[in-house]
Scaffold this motif. Structure first.
Motif, PDB file in Angstrom:
ATOM      1  N   GLY A  56       0.820  -1.257   0.113  1.00 46.41           N
ATOM      2  CA  GLY A  56       0.070   0.074   0.209  1.00 46.41           C
ATOM      3  C   GLY A  56       0.729   1.405  -0.126  1.00 46.41           C
ATOM      4  N   GLY A  57       2.021   1.092   0.170  1.00 41.52           N
ATOM      5  CA  GLY A  57       2.978   2.521   0.333  1.00 41.52           C
ATOM      6  C   GLY A  57       2.706   3.063   1.582  1.00 41.52           C
ATOM      7  N   ALA A  58       2.964   4.366   1.442  1.00 43.24           N
ATOM      8  CA  ALA A  58       2.832   5.287   2.809  1.00 43.24           C
ATOM      9  C   ALA A  58       1.131   5.203   2.992  1.00 43.24           C
ATOM     10  N   PHE A  59       0.926   5.700   4.277  1.00 45.71           N
ATOM     11  CA  PHE A  59      -0.464   5.763   4.668  1.00 45.71           C
ATOM     12  C   PHE A  59      -0.932   6.595   5.770  1.00 45.71           C
ATOM     13  N   LEU A 132       5.587   7.782  -9.997  1.00 42.67           N
ATOM     14  CA  LEU A 132       4.716   8.650  -9.319  1.00 42.67           C
ATOM     15  C   LEU A 132       4.912   7.936  -7.811  1.00 42.67           C
ATOM     16  N   HIS A 133       4.931   8.892  -6.858  1.00 43.27           N
ATOM     17  CA  HIS A 133       4.795   8.502  -5.268  1.00 43.27           C
ATOM     18  C   HIS A 133       4.345   9.471  -4.470  1.00 43.27           C
ATOM     19  N   VAL A 134       4.154   9.375  -3.160  1.00 41.50           N
ATOM     20  CA  VAL A 134       3.713  10.367  -2.195  1.00 41.50           C
ATOM     21  C   VAL A 134       4.593  10.269  -1.010  1.00 41.50           C
ATOM     22  N   ASN A 135       4.800  11.354  -0.332  1.00 44.47           N
ATOM     23  CA  ASN A 135       6.100  11.327   0.778  1.00 44.47           C
ATOM     24  C   ASN A 135       5.379  11.025   1.820  1.00 44.47           C
ATOM     25  N   SER A 136       5.936  10.721   3.048  1.00 43.74           N
ATOM     26  CA  SER A 136       5.527  10.784   4.598  1.00 43.74           C
ATOM     27  C   SER A 136       6.764  10.533   5.441  1.00 43.74           C
ATOM     28  N   VAL A 137       6.394  11.789   6.377  1.00 46.85           N
ATOM     29  CA  VAL A 137       7.580  11.953   7.516  1.00 46.85           C
ATOM     30  C   VAL A 137       6.802  11.881   9.018  1.00 46.85           C
ATOM     31  N   LYS A 138       7.532  11.877  10.028  1.00 46.88           N
ATOM     32  CA  LYS A 138       6.868  12.140  11.399  1.00 46.88           C
ATOM     33  C   LYS A 138       6.621  13.610  11.406  1.00 46.88           C
ATOM     34  N   ASN A 139       7.369  14.449  10.754  1.00 41.82           N
ATOM     35  CA  ASN A 139       7.275  15.937  11.036  1.00 41.82           C
ATOM     36  C   ASN A 139       6.047  16.339  10.204  1.00 41.82           C
ATOM     37  N   LYS A 140       4.708  16.433  10.968  1.00 40.47           N
ATOM     38  CA  LYS A 140       3.557  16.741   9.829  1.00 40.47           C
ATOM     39  C   LYS A 140       3.502  17.992   9.465  1.00 40.47           C
ATOM     40  N   SER A 141       4.086  19.045   9.580  1.00 35.03           N
ATOM     41  CA  SER A 141       4.118  20.186   9.007  1.00 35.03           C
ATOM     42  C   SER A 141       4.941  20.379   7.733  1.00 35.03           C
ATOM     43  N   MET A 197       4.827  13.680  -4.886  1.00 33.38           N
ATOM     44  CA  MET A 197       3.678  14.591  -5.303  1.00 33.38           C
ATOM     45  C   MET A 197       3.312  15.526  -4.215  1.00 33.38           C
ATOM     46  N   GLY A 198       3.849  14.983  -2.927  1.00 35.13           N
ATOM     47  CA  GLY A 198       3.296  15.847  -1.419  1.00 35.13           C
ATOM     48  C   GLY A 198       3.192  14.739  -0.361  1.00 35.13           C
ATOM     49  N   PHE A 199       2.976  15.247   0.846  1.00 31.65           N
ATOM     50  CA  PHE A 199       3.358  14.590   1.918  1.00 31.65           C
ATOM     51  C   PHE A 199       1.881  14.030   2.446  1.00 31.65           C
ATOM     52  N   ILE A 200       1.677  12.653   2.410  1.00 29.09           N
ATOM     53  CA  ILE A 200       0.341  12.221   2.860  1.00 29.09           C
ATOM     54  C   ILE A 200       0.315  12.629   4.488  1.00 29.09           C
ATOM     55  N   SER A 201       1.410  12.831   5.048  1.00 30.56           N
ATOM     56  CA  SER A 201       1.517  13.028   6.472  1.00 30.56           C
ATOM     57  C   SER A 201       1.160  14.355   6.864  1.00 30.56           C
ATOM     58  N   ASN A 202       0.871  15.293   5.939  1.00 35.29           N
ATOM     59  CA  ASN A 202       0.522  16.815   6.138  1.00 35.29           C
ATOM     60  C   ASN A 202      -0.840  16.974   5.747  1.00 35.29           C
ATOM     61  N   ALA A 203      -1.758  17.593   6.519  1.00 34.87           N
ATOM     62  CA  ALA A 203      -3.108  17.709   6.521  1.00 34.87           C
ATOM     63  C   ALA A 203      -3.356  18.325   5.049  1.00 34.87           C
ATOM     64  N   GLU A 204      -2.749  19.437   4.770  1.00 33.90           N
ATOM     65  CA  GLU A 204      -3.011  20.282   3.557  1.00 33.90           C
ATOM     66  C   GLU A 204      -2.778  19.434   2.461  1.00 33.90           C
TER      67      GLU A 204
END
Length: 234
Positions: A56-59, A132-141, A197-204
């Motif tokens: 599933g990749g990042a989630f 094509l991928h989506v990023n995710s990190v602990k820092n939600k900002s 393409m962006g961070f799934i961990s960031n709300a925006e």
């Protein structure tokens, strides 16, 4: 085998364009040293749709990267085709490419997945690969796109064009960078990039990545970057 089905679908979709006499969109070519009837598929862009199936990749909660990647890839494919840039996707549904890999003798599903993705670049003549991928990190900002490229110049140029287009679309100021440890960037011969393409961990970013209208904006930015690269490089 899904890979064969994708090849057949790609050829069927492109035949009317080739018949119209647009030589730049030809899907077959005769290669020196082979029989006259020997042909292989040809395209401008291979869209590598990250993850799929069991992977599933990042989630974030029930939101999975694999679904975002596929949704935007489909939009990008249609945009490129409509603009006269032949393209092919290596995944058209929710399945793992590792399931089709029966030639790489390894117990690692992840390695079979990656080698199957690279294999497509050997099976189809292409100019570039866009993964094509989506990023995710602990820092939600943290938010915004990031494009990773190979060491060679044309890949860096492609990454610059895509990063610039995505920065404009998302009102960010990120910088493309070399992705040294990534398998596809090390093993694929043609200019290739990984587009986070962006961070799934960031709300925006997550709101943007999961909204159909905003997904189209992302696809349009990527298509614009590909156009800019082709204009400069060719």
């Amino acid at each position: 085998m899904r890979l064969v089905l994708i090849f057949c679908t790609f050829i069927a979709l492109c035949q009317p364009v080739a018949a119209a006499g647009q030589s730049s969109n030809a899907i077959h070519e005769t290669r020196p040293g082979y029989d006259e009837g020997w042909t292989m598929p040809r395209t401008s862009v291979i869209i590598d749709v990250g993850h799929g199936g069991i992977d599933g990749g990042a989630f974030y909660g029930d939101t999975l990267e694999k679904d975002i990647n596929l949704a935007i890839a489909k939009k990008l494919y249609l945009l490129l085709q409509s603009q006269g840039i032949p393209a092919v996707m290596n995944r058209t549904g929710d399945y793992a490419l590792s399931d089709d890999n029966r030639w790489h003798q390894t117990s690692s599903r992840h390695r079979r997945d990656l080698s199957q993705r690279r294999q497509l670049t050997d099976e189809i003549n292409s100019e570039i690969l866009v993964s094509l991928h989506v990023n995710s990190v602990k820092n939600k900002s943290r938010r915004g796109p990031l494009v990773l490229h190979q060491a060679q110049g044309e890949s860096a140029l492609l990454a610059f064009c895509l990063q610039n287009a995505l920065n404009r679309q998302q009102q960010t100021a990120g910088t493309a960078r070399e992705g040294k440890p990534f398998y596809l960037l090390r093993r694929v011969d043609q200019p290739s990039v990984i587009v986070e393409m962006g961070f799934i961990s960031n709300a925006e970013d997550r709101s943007m990545l999961t909204d159909s209208r905003r997904q189209l904006e992302i696809a349009q930015a990527i298509a614009s970057g590909i156009w800019q690269y082709k204009w400069i490089a060719h």
